[in-house]
Design a protein around this motif. Structure first.
Motif, PDB file in Angstrom:
ATOM      1  N   THR A   1      34.099   0.327  21.796  1.00 49.77           N
ATOM      2  CA  THR A   1      35.167   1.162  21.238  1.00 49.77           C
ATOM      3  C   THR A   1      34.556   2.285  20.405  1.00 49.77           C
ATOM      4  O   THR A   1      33.432   2.172  19.894  1.00 49.77           O
ATOM      5  N   ILE A   2      35.292   3.356  20.252  1.00 48.34           N
ATOM      6  CA  ILE A   2      34.813   4.496  19.464  1.00 48.34           C
ATOM      7  C   ILE A   2      34.675   4.098  18.000  1.00 48.34           C
ATOM      8  O   ILE A   2      33.744   4.524  17.318  1.00 48.34           O
ATOM      9  N   ARG A   3      35.579   3.256  17.529  1.00 52.49           N
ATOM     10  CA  ARG A   3      35.513   2.794  16.146  1.00 52.49           C
ATOM     11  C   ARG A   3      34.240   1.968  15.916  1.00 52.49           C
ATOM     12  O   ARG A   3      33.569   2.110  14.894  1.00 52.49           O
ATOM     13  N   GLY A   4      33.920   1.125  16.867  1.00 49.82           N
ATOM     14  CA  GLY A   4      32.705   0.328  16.757  1.00 49.82           C
ATOM     15  C   GLY A   4      31.458   1.188  16.799  1.00 49.82           C
ATOM     16  O   GLY A   4      30.493   0.947  16.068  1.00 49.82           O
ATOM     17  N   GLN A   5      31.454   2.215  17.642  1.00 45.24           N
ATOM     18  CA  GLN A   5      30.304   3.104  17.736  1.00 45.24           C
ATOM     19  C   GLN A   5      30.106   3.896  16.444  1.00 45.24           C
ATOM     20  O   GLN A   5      28.981   4.074  15.972  1.00 45.24           O
ATOM     21  N   ILE A   6      31.209   4.368  15.870  1.00 41.34           N
ATOM     22  CA  ILE A   6      31.126   5.101  14.606  1.00 41.34           C
ATOM     23  C   ILE A   6      30.620   4.187  13.501  1.00 41.34           C
ATOM     24  O   ILE A   6      29.777   4.589  12.687  1.00 41.34           O
ATOM     25  N   THR A   7      31.099   2.950  13.480  1.00 41.99           N
ATOM     26  CA  THR A   7      30.656   1.989  12.470  1.00 41.99           C
ATOM     27  C   THR A   7      29.163   1.724  12.595  1.00 41.99           C
ATOM     28  O   THR A   7      28.443   1.694  11.586  1.00 41.99           O
ATOM     29  N   ILE A   8      28.688   1.556  13.808  1.00 45.09           N
ATOM     30  CA  ILE A   8      27.260   1.298  14.017  1.00 45.09           C
ATOM     31  C   ILE A   8      26.421   2.502  13.603  1.00 45.09           C
ATOM     32  O   ILE A   8      25.379   2.361  12.963  1.00 45.09           O
ATOM     33  N   ILE A   9      26.880   3.713  13.906  1.00 43.66           N
ATOM     34  CA  ILE A   9      26.151   4.925  13.503  1.00 43.66           C
ATOM     35  C   ILE A   9      26.080   5.028  11.988  1.00 43.66           C
ATOM     36  O   ILE A   9      25.028   5.356  11.422  1.00 43.66           O
ATOM     37  N   ILE A  10      27.172   4.736  11.302  1.00 52.58           N
ATOM     38  CA  ILE A  10      27.189   4.793   9.841  1.00 52.58           C
ATOM     39  C   ILE A  10      26.252   3.744   9.257  1.00 52.58           C
ATOM     40  O   ILE A  10      25.508   4.022   8.311  1.00 52.58           O
ATOM     41  N   MET A  11      26.263   2.537   9.819  1.00 46.50           N
ATOM     42  CA  MET A  11      25.385   1.474   9.321  1.00 46.50           C
ATOM     43  C   MET A  11      23.914   1.850   9.512  1.00 46.50           C
ATOM     44  O   MET A  11      23.094   1.659   8.610  1.00 46.50           O
ATOM     45  N   ILE A  12      23.576   2.402  10.665  1.00 47.92           N
ATOM     46  CA  ILE A  12      22.190   2.816  10.909  1.00 47.92           C
ATOM     47  C   ILE A  12      21.791   3.935   9.947  1.00 47.92           C
ATOM     48  O   ILE A  12      20.679   3.952   9.421  1.00 47.92           O
ATOM     49  N   ALA A  13      22.703   4.873   9.704  1.00 45.36           N
ATOM     50  CA  ALA A  13      22.410   5.966   8.771  1.00 45.36           C
ATOM     51  C   ALA A  13      22.185   5.432   7.361  1.00 45.36           C
ATOM     52  O   ALA A  13      21.250   5.862   6.673  1.00 45.36           O
ATOM     53  N   LEU A  14      23.010   4.492   6.920  1.00 46.68           N
ATOM     54  CA  LEU A  14      22.836   3.923   5.584  1.00 46.68           C
ATOM     55  C   LEU A  14      21.529   3.155   5.464  1.00 46.68           C
ATOM     56  O   LEU A  14      20.833   3.246   4.453  1.00 46.68           O
ATOM     57  N   ILE A  15      21.190   2.418   6.502  1.00 44.74           N
ATOM     58  CA  ILE A  15      19.934   1.664   6.484  1.00 44.74           C
ATOM     59  C   ILE A  15      18.740   2.612   6.471  1.00 44.74           C
ATOM     60  O   ILE A  15      17.736   2.358   5.820  1.00 44.74           O
ATOM     61  N   THR A  16      18.854   3.720   7.158  1.00 52.29           N
ATOM     62  CA  THR A  16      17.751   4.687   7.219  1.00 52.29           C
ATOM     63  C   THR A  16      17.643   5.487   5.925  1.00 52.29           C
ATOM     64  O   THR A  16      16.541   5.718   5.413  1.00 52.29           O
ATOM     65  N   ILE A  17      18.749   5.919   5.384  1.00 56.52           N
ATOM     66  CA  ILE A  17      18.748   6.810   4.223  1.00 56.52           C
ATOM     67  C   ILE A  17      18.410   6.078   2.931  1.00 56.52           C
ATOM     68  O   ILE A  17      17.756   6.644   2.060  1.00 56.52           O
ATOM     69  N   SER A  18      18.820   4.835   2.807  1.00 57.26           N
ATOM     70  CA  SER A  18      18.583   4.105   1.556  1.00 57.26           C
ATOM     71  C   SER A  18      17.109   4.055   1.168  1.00 57.26           C
ATOM     72  O   SER A  18      16.756   4.429   0.051  1.00 57.26           O
ATOM     73  N   PRO A  19      16.205   3.612   2.023  1.00 56.02           N
ATOM     74  CA  PRO A  19      14.793   3.598   1.600  1.00 56.02           C
ATOM     75  C   PRO A  19      14.179   4.991   1.521  1.00 56.02           C
ATOM     76  O   PRO A  19      13.252   5.231   0.746  1.00 56.02           O
ATOM     77  N   MET A  20      14.678   5.923   2.312  1.00 57.79           N
ATOM     78  CA  MET A  20      14.086   7.259   2.345  1.00 57.79           C
ATOM     79  C   MET A  20      14.573   8.140   1.199  1.00 57.79           C
ATOM     80  O   MET A  20      13.991   9.181   0.941  1.00 57.79           O
ATOM     81  N   GLY A  21      15.634   7.739   0.514  1.00 62.07           N
ATOM     82  CA  GLY A  21      16.212   8.572  -0.545  1.00 62.07           C
ATOM     83  C   GLY A  21      15.249   8.862  -1.673  1.00 62.07           C
ATOM     84  O   GLY A  21      15.110  10.005  -2.104  1.00 62.07           O
ATOM     85  N   ASP A  22      14.560   7.827  -2.168  1.00 56.32           N
ATOM     86  CA  ASP A  22      13.624   8.028  -3.268  1.00 56.32           C
ATOM     87  C   ASP A  22      12.447   8.897  -2.853  1.00 56.32           C
ATOM     88  O   ASP A  22      12.013   9.772  -3.608  1.00 56.32           O
ATOM     89  N   ALA A  23      11.932   8.638  -1.666  1.00 56.50           N
ATOM     90  CA  ALA A  23      10.795   9.436  -1.194  1.00 56.50           C
ATOM     91  C   ALA A  23      11.198  10.893  -1.013  1.00 56.50           C
ATOM     92  O   ALA A  23      10.457  11.805  -1.377  1.00 56.50           O
ATOM     93  N   LEU A  24      12.363  11.127  -0.460  1.00 60.26           N
ATOM     94  CA  LEU A  24      12.848  12.492  -0.269  1.00 60.26           C
ATOM     95  C   LEU A  24      13.075  13.187  -1.610  1.00 60.26           C
ATOM     96  O   LEU A  24      12.733  14.357  -1.772  1.00 60.26           O
TER      97      LEU A  24
END
Length: 62
Positions: free
Chosen positions: A11-34
């Motif tokens: 579903t489109i809702r599931g795909q959007i949710t997965i994209i948001i989760m991947i973005a949060l997982i990626t951005i959280s550790p990279m935030g301090d370094a950035l």
């Protein structure tokens, strides 16, 4: 469980949710370094010291 996960991603809702989760997982550790990288590269100069240096250069009796 795999079948349920597969059904959610269809579903489109599931795909959007997965994209948001991947973005949060990626951005959280990279935030301090950035933040450190941007702070080091875009450091604001001390305007008082710049003004003092310019004043010294302008009034230097050579």
């Amino acid at each position: 469980m795999l079948k349920r996960l597969q059904r959610v991603t269809m579903t489109i809702r599931g795909q959007i949710t997965i994209i948001i989760m991947i973005a949060l997982i990626t951005i959280s550790p990279m935030g301090d370094a950035l933040e450190r990288w941007v702070t080091d590269d875009l450091a604001v100069p001390n305007l008082e010291s710049v003004a003092h240096e310019l004043n010294t250069l302008a009034t230097d009796p050579r």
